[in-house]
Design an enzyme around this catalytic site. Structure first.
Site, PDB file in Angstrom:
ATOM      1  N   LYS A 123       2.638  -8.662 -13.048  1.00 29.80           N
ATOM      2  CA  LYS A 123       2.413  -8.798 -11.289  1.00 29.80           C
ATOM      3  C   LYS A 123       2.320 -10.246 -11.151  1.00 29.80           C
ATOM      4  O   LYS A 123       1.420 -11.072 -11.333  1.00 29.80           O
ATOM      5  CB  LYS A 123       0.902  -8.166 -10.987  1.00 29.80           C
ATOM      6  CG  LYS A 123       0.665  -8.419  -9.742  1.00 29.80           C
ATOM      7  CD  LYS A 123       0.996  -7.280  -8.675  1.00 29.80           C
ATOM      8  CE  LYS A 123       0.897  -7.367  -7.357  1.00 29.80           C
ATOM      9  NZ  LYS A 123       1.240  -6.215  -6.349  1.00 29.80           N
TER      10      LYS A 123
ATOM     11  N   GLY B  21       0.621  -1.147   0.020  1.00 32.38           N
ATOM     12  CA  GLY B  21       0.086   0.099  -0.047  1.00 32.38           C
ATOM     13  C   GLY B  21       0.756   1.264   0.069  1.00 32.38           C
ATOM     14  O   GLY B  21       0.293   2.125   0.561  1.00 32.38           O
TER      15      GLY B  21
ATOM     16  N   GLY C 250       3.797  -6.573  -2.040  1.00 35.71           N
ATOM     17  CA  GLY C 250       3.897  -5.871  -0.669  1.00 35.71           C
ATOM     18  C   GLY C 250       5.344  -5.432  -0.605  1.00 35.71           C
ATOM     19  O   GLY C 250       6.002  -4.975  -1.685  1.00 35.71           O
TER      20      GLY C 250
ATOM     21  N   GLY D 188       2.294   2.442  -2.840  1.00 36.13           N
ATOM     22  CA  GLY D 188       2.404   3.081  -4.243  1.00 36.13           C
ATOM     23  C   GLY D 188       2.940   2.366  -5.347  1.00 36.13           C
ATOM     24  O   GLY D 188       3.339   2.981  -6.346  1.00 36.13           O
TER      25      GLY D 188
ATOM     26  N   GLU E 170       5.971  -5.970 -10.906  1.00 38.95           N
ATOM     27  CA  GLU E 170       5.670  -4.980  -9.464  1.00 38.95           C
ATOM     28  C   GLU E 170       5.591  -6.483  -8.706  1.00 38.95           C
ATOM     29  O   GLU E 170       4.876  -7.461  -8.881  1.00 38.95           O
ATOM     30  CB  GLU E 170       4.201  -4.637  -9.878  1.00 38.95           C
ATOM     31  CG  GLU E 170       3.723  -3.898  -8.327  1.00 38.95           C
ATOM     32  CD  GLU E 170       2.375  -3.684  -7.932  1.00 38.95           C
ATOM     33  OE1 GLU E 170       1.702  -3.391  -9.026  1.00 38.95           O
ATOM     34  OE2 GLU E 170       1.887  -3.524  -6.760  1.00 38.95           O
TER      35      GLU E 170
HETATM   36  N1  ATP Z   1       1.167   9.682  -4.227  1.00 36.89           N
HETATM   37  C1  ATP Z   1       0.089   9.260  -3.975  1.00 36.89           C
HETATM   38  N2  ATP Z   1      -1.184  10.043  -3.866  1.00 36.89           N
HETATM   39  C2  ATP Z   1      -2.421   9.833  -3.669  1.00 36.89           C
HETATM   40  N3  ATP Z   1      -2.646   8.484  -3.285  1.00 36.89           N
HETATM   41  C3  ATP Z   1      -1.662   7.757  -3.513  1.00 36.89           C
HETATM   42  C4  ATP Z   1      -0.333   8.023  -3.550  1.00 36.89           C
HETATM   43  N4  ATP Z   1       0.432   6.766  -3.846  1.00 36.89           N
HETATM   44  C5  ATP Z   1      -0.289   5.898  -3.484  1.00 36.89           C
HETATM   45  N5  ATP Z   1      -1.521   6.218  -3.095  1.00 36.89           N
HETATM   46  C6  ATP Z   1      -2.643   5.516  -2.929  1.00 36.89           C
HETATM   47  O1  ATP Z   1      -2.574   4.316  -2.039  1.00 36.89           O
HETATM   48  C7  ATP Z   1      -3.077   3.341  -2.332  1.00 36.89           C
HETATM   49  C8  ATP Z   1      -1.974   2.241  -2.547  1.00 36.89           C
HETATM   50  O2  ATP Z   1      -1.344   2.449  -3.489  1.00 36.89           O
HETATM   51  P1  ATP Z   1      -0.879   1.173  -4.577  1.00 36.89           P
HETATM   52  O3  ATP Z   1      -1.962   0.326  -4.682  1.00 36.89           O
HETATM   53  O4  ATP Z   1      -0.035   1.859  -5.668  1.00 36.89           O
HETATM   54  O5  ATP Z   1      -0.014   0.596  -3.437  1.00 36.89           O
HETATM   55  P2  ATP Z   1       1.024  -0.816  -3.753  1.00 36.89           P
HETATM   56  O6  ATP Z   1       2.249  -0.487  -3.097  1.00 36.89           O
HETATM   57  O7  ATP Z   1       0.935  -1.256  -5.009  1.00 36.89           O
HETATM   58  O8  ATP Z   1       0.200  -1.858  -2.850  1.00 36.89           O
HETATM   59  P3  ATP Z   1      -0.021  -3.743  -2.885  1.00 36.89           P
HETATM   60  O9  ATP Z   1       1.152  -3.876  -1.926  1.00 36.89           O
HETATM   61  O10 ATP Z   1      -1.448  -3.766  -2.402  1.00 36.89           O
HETATM   62  O11 ATP Z   1       0.351  -4.069  -4.286  1.00 36.89           O
HETATM   63  C9  ATP Z   1      -3.981   3.542  -3.478  1.00 36.89           C
HETATM   64  O12 ATP Z   1      -5.180   3.743  -3.340  1.00 36.89           O
HETATM   65  C10 ATP Z   1      -3.201   4.435  -4.156  1.00 36.89           C
HETATM   66  O13 ATP Z   1      -4.075   5.304  -5.011  1.00 36.89           O
HETATM   67  C1  DNN Z   2      -3.094  -7.986  -0.356  1.00 39.43           C
HETATM   68  C2  DNN Z   2      -2.007  -6.801  -0.497  1.00 39.43           C
HETATM   69  N1  DNN Z   2      -2.763  -5.704  -1.363  1.00 39.43           N
HETATM   70  C3  DNN Z   2      -0.766  -7.364  -0.969  1.00 39.43           C
HETATM   71  N2  DNN Z   2      -1.044  -7.707  -2.314  1.00 39.43           N
HETATM   72  C4  DNN Z   2      -0.338  -8.401  -0.326  1.00 39.43           C
HETATM   73  C5  DNN Z   2       0.431  -7.813   0.876  1.00 39.43           C
HETATM   74  C6  DNN Z   2       1.297  -8.771   1.751  1.00 39.43           C
HETATM   75  C7  DNN Z   2       2.001  -8.138   2.896  1.00 39.43           C
HETATM   76  C8  DNN Z   2       2.535  -9.172   3.917  1.00 39.43           C
HETATM   77  C9  DNN Z   2       3.185  -8.760   5.077  1.00 39.43           C
HETATM   78  O1  DNN Z   2       4.201  -8.036   4.914  1.00 39.43           O
HETATM   79  O2  DNN Z   2       2.576  -8.732   6.016  1.00 39.43           O
HETATM   80 MG    MG Z   3       0.149  -3.048  -5.948  1.00 35.49          MG
END
Ligand code: ATP
Ligand code: DNN
Ligand code: MG
Length: 261
Positions: A53, A28, A134, A30, A131
């Site tokens: 992914k 989460g 986590g 970005g 990508e």
């Molecule tokens: N710079 C930003 N401005 C606004 N919202 C953001 C920003 N960066 C990330 N977010 C928001 O935070 C949330 C998580 O971002 P994202 O899905 O890209 O994370 P992730 O690292 O890919 O997560 P995951 O581990 O689930 O794959 C999303 O709702 C995204 O829109």
């Molecule tokens: C479901 C979530 N959006 C991710 N794809 C998976 C994140 C796993 C995190 C596990 C951890 O570090 O505890």
């Molecule tokens: Mg993601």
């Protein structure tokens, strides 16, 4: 009037292989936003760009179908049509750590399946953005984690730092883990996930001084966090140095295997 996002149309002059593994300081933070922005920039510069992914956990109802949002976003940002089984060989239902989601479904995530999908996808594209799941060490199965996958793919790593309190420790530990595995930290991107964070500049300055890799951009907290908007804040030209290094390594590996043959 809404402003059209600006995407540079000129070539980026990034030498092949143009393959990267995107990891993050946590889930989460970005990664999908930044990976999609990278794909949008690569595609806009005239390259065939595709996102992968390898393992996705969590399905949402999108257009009356169960889909994974990351997989959809990566697909929308790139410009290569490829089967879902290559773009995401393992789509798991539960939004939790993939090793647990896989166990729940009686699935075993197999490294050869992931590598095979990457090779097939790679053959269709000039640029591939993978990508991770986590953070860097998230388990994919009993004997496999995300870092193992990055090592097996042997890709330069881009680190997405979700700017919020705690990110310094997470970022520095992740950089250490990447290098301890013999991988190159090719660059990092900051994404402002917590707009209330105190001293964002001080935190950025700290990471600039300590991460030892080029900063590709700082994505501010966006009202509409879309690929094209985030792309306005990312400059991939800073990857040229590590891309040239990777290309030279590839040439050396080829000449060594040719000499051995
Ligand atoms: N710079 C930003 N401005 C606004 N919202 C953001 C920003 N960066 C990330 N977010 C928001 O935070 C949330 C998580 O971002 P994202 O899905 O890209 O994370 P992730 O690292 O890919 O997560 P995951 O581990 O689930 O794959 C999303 O709702 C995204 O829109
Ligand atoms: C479901 C979530 N959006 C991710 N794809 C998976 C994140 C796993 C995190 C596990 C951890 O570090 O505890
Ligand atoms: Mg993601």
């Amino acid at each position: 009037m809404t402003r059209e996002p600006f995407l540079p149309r000129e070539p980026l002059h990034l030498p092949p292989p143009r393959r990267w593994f995107v990891t993050g300081t946590d889930t989460g933070v970005g990664k999908t936003l930044v990976s999609s922005a990278m794909l949008a920039l690569l595609a806009a510069s005239g390259l065939r760009a595709v996102g992968m992914k390898p393992v996705a956990a969590g399905l949402d109802a999108i257009d009356d179908e169960w889909r994974n949002e990351d997989v959809e976003r990566l697909q929308a940002a790139g410009n290569v049509d490829a089967p879902l089984t290559w773009r995401c060989p393992y789509v798991l239902k539960a939004p939790m750590s993939p090793h647990l989601a896989a166990r729940e479904e009686g699935v075993q995530v197999e490294l050869p399946v992931l590598l095979d999908a990457f090779e097939r996808l790679s053959a269709q594209a000039d640029a591939v953005v993978v990508e991770g799941v986590g953070g860097f060490c998230v388990p994919l199965g009993d004997d496999l984690d995300t870092a193992d996958l990055a090592v097996a793919l042997d890709l330069p790593v881009i680190l997405v730092v979700g700017l919020r309190l705690g990110c310094l420790n997470h970022a520095l530990l992740t950089a250490e883990a990447i290098r301890a595995r013999g991988l190159v930290l090719a660059g990092w991107v900051a994404s402002v996930v917590d707009p209330q964070m105190l001293s964002p500049e001080g935190n950025l300055q700290t990471l600039r001084a300590r991460l030892g890799a080029p900063l590709l951009g700082v994505v501010p907290h966006l009202e509409a966090p879309e690929a094209a908007r985030a792309a306005e804040h990312i400059d991939l030209r800073a990857l040229r140095a590590s891309a040239a290094h990777a290309a030279r390594r590839g040439e050396v590996a080829l000449s060594v295997s040719a000499a051995a043959a």
